[in-house]
Design an enzyme around this catalytic site. Structure first.
Site, PDB file in Angstrom:
ATOM      1  N   HIS A   1     -38.931  91.978  -1.389  1.00 48.32           N
ATOM      2  CA  HIS A   1     -39.115  93.415  -1.383  1.00 48.32           C
ATOM      3  C   HIS A   1     -40.030  93.667  -0.197  1.00 48.32           C
ATOM      4  O   HIS A   1     -39.993  92.964   0.762  1.00 48.32           O
ATOM      5  CB  HIS A   1     -39.780  93.857  -2.693  1.00 48.32           C
TER       6      HIS A   1
ATOM      7  N   CYS B   1     -32.983  90.901  -4.073  1.00 44.32           N
ATOM      8  CA  CYS B   1     -33.374  90.512  -5.431  1.00 44.32           C
ATOM      9  C   CYS B   1     -32.240  90.695  -6.453  1.00 44.32           C
ATOM     10  O   CYS B   1     -31.271  89.951  -6.423  1.00 44.32           O
ATOM     11  CB  CYS B   1     -34.630  91.281  -5.834  1.00 44.32           C
TER      12      CYS B   1
END
Lengths: 460, 253
Positions: free
Chosen positions: B194, B94
């Site tokens: 994630h 990310c």
């Protein structure tokens, strides 16, 4: 003041819907208010007039703090009402007000204790116009819903800007919460916290939600950590630091598995206080409740006495006569709270059975990544004492691997899918049982446990 | 054999359980009797990547981005670029992934210049891409399916010298438009997932470990582990996500 027909109609509909949902044995805590708001969007502004309200918001400890305030109100002889934790959005709060109002919009009770979701604070506070707003703390929680912790803080700030007359009761030890006290908000502020003299001095957390100064982005220094990012923080660069707390725990006289005994200082002086719940985070909740109530003019003696008498229930260190040695349910919602619950387990002495129930519905947060930020590793040294582990919930398999990677033997872990099966299995255990459920898992499992061993549904 | 892991910026890039990836890497080494060492390199600390076999960079909050960019300027950006051309094995998630690209232009027009180690860039969008994800990992990154959870508003676009990590089966991936997820360049692997990514994707975790160890020790055969619990969690997620229509929900901010 003109009271509209529309508002009367909204109240009527709200009360009818609540009646129907209770007959159908649903909780009916939020739906009636949702419909009423469709009819009259500004209903809360109308209903909150003339009611003296203490509102509680923040990430962790809202429900417990509210229950403590309720106990104080009760013992102070105040005629009040309160919402329940499942109903802490605008819709649930409106439902609660409407239930206590007549059709001309007059609320029959003079006082209210209102738990407000930290995301909903933005829209609720301006209409609720509370006498006091208690902010418990800010931790990362359900970032899938709120984006980032600074957005949550901005939400609360915007909410408070709608009620400039409200007294702010802030956690002095939380650098995020404390930042609400600045020139942009005219509100009067009172502070509560745990002083360095209490000697609560944990190692700094591996993962902090606030390492860098919220004002100037330099790294904080700490005189002491109580837990997570809470403690005696100061920014060496801009000087932003922990404010002195008028309401503070100044010493720990004793802590066990059920309660704590502390020295507590208020504007009136210092006293011994018993908090009828274990663990450091409940000392904050007690300090918050006493701070809010005393600042609103209630008797300090009654406030201090009440936090030693209340029982919270509804999954917060709630005990059930389940199995041979009983069960204790500790709601977990986010890394900070969960790590505190795990820390509590490491302080117990006897062998026990653990159940961890993980759901990922909207009220739990749809992102379960947070379990990897919680300190399940602290259970590894207890592996011999944890005789059996159950995992359950929509994301039970995720919880299983979390525990496996925390160093607990996978062979000791059993996956049980349904809450009623889990309740039955726990009911057959001979050792004490500790249950760590997320919110919706707690609600379901609690119902199943109550069917087995008795107790009240949450709306009763 | 020993695997030396660098956890870069654990103080600011630590969102959504990203630290679980480190826990996973270390445990899977430990269970095989391979020594490991994790060094946390926070903001302000010196970075010498030649000392490491594997680098992990997680995701962060926008609030801390400026602190990070300032720190990168003081030598860390050069160090990271050099290590990548030296084929160090790296996993970036990310925000850490975006940081390796050339720039991030936010939705309201602010531009943050990143380190430009990878040929890719990110543009903010008003929509947040949030939800459970399933990807088909490309053979060059180990193959198989990957499951995770994404939460980002940045849309990342890959240049011609960078390959994706995977193809999107469910979720948004890099940008919700071109069906790609993550990036792969030399031994750098990037993802928006994630989850954290590695515990439920043990095959991918082992692929990273193998890549890291092979670079230092020539070859590295990892003994198989009992992954029944991991596989059960992986498969449960695939069943659930593929049975829901349009699981990657978009949310207006």
């Amino acid at each position: 003041m003109h009271f509209s027909v529309r508002a009367s109609f909204a109240i009527l509909v709200c009360r009818l819907l609540r009646l129907v949902s209770r007959i159908l044995h649903r909780g009916g805590t939020a739906m009636p208010g949702r419909v009423a708001l469709r009819i009259c969007p500004d209903l809360l502004s109308t209903l909150s007039r003339g009611v003296t309200t203490i509102a509680v918001t923040g990430t962790n400890g809202k429900t417990t703090t509210c229950r403590m305030i309720e106990e104080i109100f009760q013992n102070s002889g105040l005629d009040y009402f309160a919402n329940r934790s499942g109903a802490n959005l605008m819709s649930g709060i409106v439902t609660e007000f409407a239930m206590h109002a007549n059709l001309s919009g007059h609320v029959k009770k003079q006082y209210a204790v209102i738990e407000c979701d930290e995301g909903a604070a933005r829209t609720v506070f301006g209409k609720l116009r509370p006498a006091a707003v208690v902010v418990t703390n800010l931790f990362r929680d359900q970032l899938d819903r709120y984006g980032e912790i600074t957005h949550t803080l901005a939400n609360i700030r915007e909410g408070i800007s709608g009620c400039p007359d409200a007294l702010l009761c802030l956690n002095a030890d939380c650098s995020l919460t404390s930042s609400l006290a600045d020139a942009s908000l005219p509100n009067r502020v009172v502070w509560y916290g745990i002083d360095s003299t209490a000697g609560v001095n944990e190692a700094p957390p591996a993962l902090s939600d606030a390492s860098y100064c919220i004002r100037c982005k330099h790294e904080y220094e700490y005189d002491y950590h109580t837990y997570a990012h809470l403690g005696g923080f100061r920014c060496p660069h801009c000087g932003y630091r922990r404010h002195e707390a008028e309401f503070a725990v100044t010493g720990i006289l004793g802590m066990d598995e059920n309660s704590s005994r502390v020295r507590f200082r208020g504007p009136w002086g210092e006293d011994d206080v018993t908090v009828n719940l274990p663990a450091v985070y409940n000392l904050y909740n007690a300090a918050a409740a006493i701070c809010g109530c005393v600042s609103c003019g209630l008797q300090p003696e009654i406030c201090m006495d009440s936090v030693g008498r209340f029982s919270c229930g509804f999954g917060r260190m709630e005990r059930f006569p389940l199995g041979e040695a009983g069960a204790c349910m500790i709601l977990v919602k986010n890394p900070a709270g969960c790590s505190q619950a795990l820390h509590y387990l490491t302080g117990t002495k006897e062998p026990f059975v653990l159940a961890a129930c993980l759901n990922d519905r909207p009220a739990d947060g749809t992102d379960v990544s947070w379990i990897w930020d919680a300190d399940f590793e602290s259970l590894a040294p207890l592996a011999d004492r944890i005789r059996k582990i159950y995992v359950s919930g929509d994301r039970g398999p995720d919880m299983r691997i979390r525990l496996k990677y925390a160093g607990l033997p996978d062979a000791s872990i059993t996956l049980v899918e349904r809450p009623d099966e889990l309740a039955a299995a726990l009911g057959r255990e001979t050792l004490p049982v500790y249950i760590l459920p997320t919110y919706t898992a707690m609600v379901e499992l609690r119902s199943a446990v109550i069917r087995l061993c008795g107790g009240n549904e949450f709306w009763e | 054999m020993k695997c030396r892991i660098c956890h870069l910026y654990p103080d600011v890039l630590n969102l959504y359980g990203d630290g679980g990836n480190i826990i996973c890497l270390q445990q899977r080494l430990r269970w095989r009797g391979i020594e490991s060492e994790v060094q946390r390199v926070p903001i302000g600390a010196p970075l010498r990547l030649a000392d490491f076999d594997l680098v992990f960079i997680g995701g962060g909050q926008d609030f801390e981005q400026e602190v990070l960019l300032e720190d990168l300027k003081h030598g860390k950006a050069d160090e990271i670029r050099a290590a990548i051309s030296d084929d160090i094995c790296m996993l970036a998630i990310c925000g850490g992934y975006q940081m390796l690209g050339s720039y991030h232009e936010t939705h309201d027009g602010k531009r943050f210049d990143f380190i430009g180690a990878l040929d890719l860039y990110t543009r903010g969008s008003p929509d947040r891409m949030i939800g459970n994800t399933v990807y088909e990992c490309l053979p060059a990154c180990g193959g198989g399916t990957l499951v995770g959870f994404e939460n980002h508003s940045g849309k990342t676009w890959l240049g011609s010298s960078v390959e994706p990590l995977a193809k999107v089966i469910a979720g948004s991936g890099n940008n919700g438009e071109d069906g790609t997820e993550g990036a792969h360049y030399r031994n750098v692997f990037c993802s928006y997932s994630h989850g954290p990514l590695l515990p439920k994707n043990p095959g991918f975790c082992d692929y990273l470990l193998q890549t890291a160890l092979a670079r230092r020790y020539g070859s590295a055969e990892l003994a198989p582990l009992d992954d029944a619990a991991e596989k059960a969690a992986h498969d449960a997620m695939i069943r659930r996500v593929t049975s829901q229509a349009g699981s990657g929900r978009h949310k207006k901010k």
